[in-house]
Design a protein around this motif. Structure first.
Motif, PDB file in Angstrom:
ATOM      1  N   VAL A   1       4.635  -7.419 -51.176  1.00 43.41           N
ATOM      2  CA  VAL A   1       6.402  -7.204 -51.052  1.00 43.41           C
ATOM      3  C   VAL A   1       7.752  -8.564 -51.373  1.00 43.41           C
ATOM      4  N   ILE A   2       6.709  -9.207 -51.314  1.00 41.64           N
ATOM      5  CA  ILE A   2       7.196 -10.652 -51.162  1.00 41.64           C
ATOM      6  C   ILE A   2       7.467 -11.367 -52.571  1.00 41.64           C
ATOM      7  N   GLU A   3       6.644 -10.488 -53.455  1.00 41.83           N
ATOM      8  CA  GLU A   3       6.859 -10.880 -54.903  1.00 41.83           C
ATOM      9  C   GLU A   3       8.062  -9.946 -55.341  1.00 41.83           C
ATOM     10  N   GLY A   4       8.109  -8.785 -54.888  1.00 44.84           N
ATOM     11  CA  GLY A   4       9.203  -7.701 -55.290  1.00 44.84           C
ATOM     12  C   GLY A   4       9.075  -6.916 -56.460  1.00 44.84           C
ATOM     13  N   ARG A   5       8.027  -6.490 -56.915  1.00 42.21           N
ATOM     14  CA  ARG A   5       7.738  -5.966 -58.103  1.00 42.21           C
ATOM     15  C   ARG A   5       8.796  -4.778 -58.359  1.00 42.21           C
ATOM     16  N   CYS A   6       9.174  -3.559 -56.950  1.00 43.03           N
ATOM     17  CA  CYS A   6       9.725  -2.485 -57.501  1.00 43.03           C
ATOM     18  C   CYS A   6      10.843  -3.036 -56.429  1.00 43.03           C
ATOM     19  N   PRO A   7      11.437  -1.581 -56.997  1.00 48.38           N
ATOM     20  CA  PRO A   7      12.967  -1.883 -56.188  1.00 48.38           C
ATOM     21  C   PRO A   7      12.539  -1.301 -53.780  1.00 48.38           C
TER      22      PRO A   7
ATOM     23  N   SER B   1      12.038  -3.679 -49.434  1.00 46.81           N
ATOM     24  CA  SER B   1      11.535  -4.272 -47.815  1.00 46.81           C
ATOM     25  C   SER B   1      11.314  -5.501 -47.117  1.00 46.81           C
ATOM     26  N   ARG B   2      11.657  -6.412 -48.519  1.00 44.73           N
ATOM     27  CA  ARG B   2      12.090  -7.527 -48.730  1.00 44.73           C
ATOM     28  C   ARG B   2      12.910  -7.916 -47.740  1.00 44.73           C
ATOM     29  N   GLU B   3      14.033  -7.369 -48.620  1.00 48.14           N
ATOM     30  CA  GLU B   3      15.320  -7.898 -47.974  1.00 48.14           C
ATOM     31  C   GLU B   3      15.717  -7.280 -46.674  1.00 48.14           C
TER      32      GLU B   3
END
Length: 61
Positions: A15-21, A26-28
């Protein structure tokens, strides 16, 4: 386990990498809702605990 270890169910990436929307959302969300303990707040809490402990010891004597 920290938020750095969470795996996205949509893309199987971290999740920390933010590969998809979904990861980015979730990261935000985690970033906005995580407790932020500033150094000043930490020191203030520590001083209050020390004062209360000193008062308790003084009262017990």
């Amino acid at each position: 386990m920290g938020s750095e270890d969470l795996v996205c169910a949509s893309c199987s990436g971290l999740v920390i990498e933010g590969r998809c929307p979904t990861c980015r959302a979730s990261r935000e969300y985690l970033r906005r809702n995580s407790p932020n303990l500033s150094p000043q707040l930490f020191l203030t809490i520590l001083v209050i605990i020390m004062v209360l402990t000193a008062l308790a010891v003084r009262h017990a004597s």
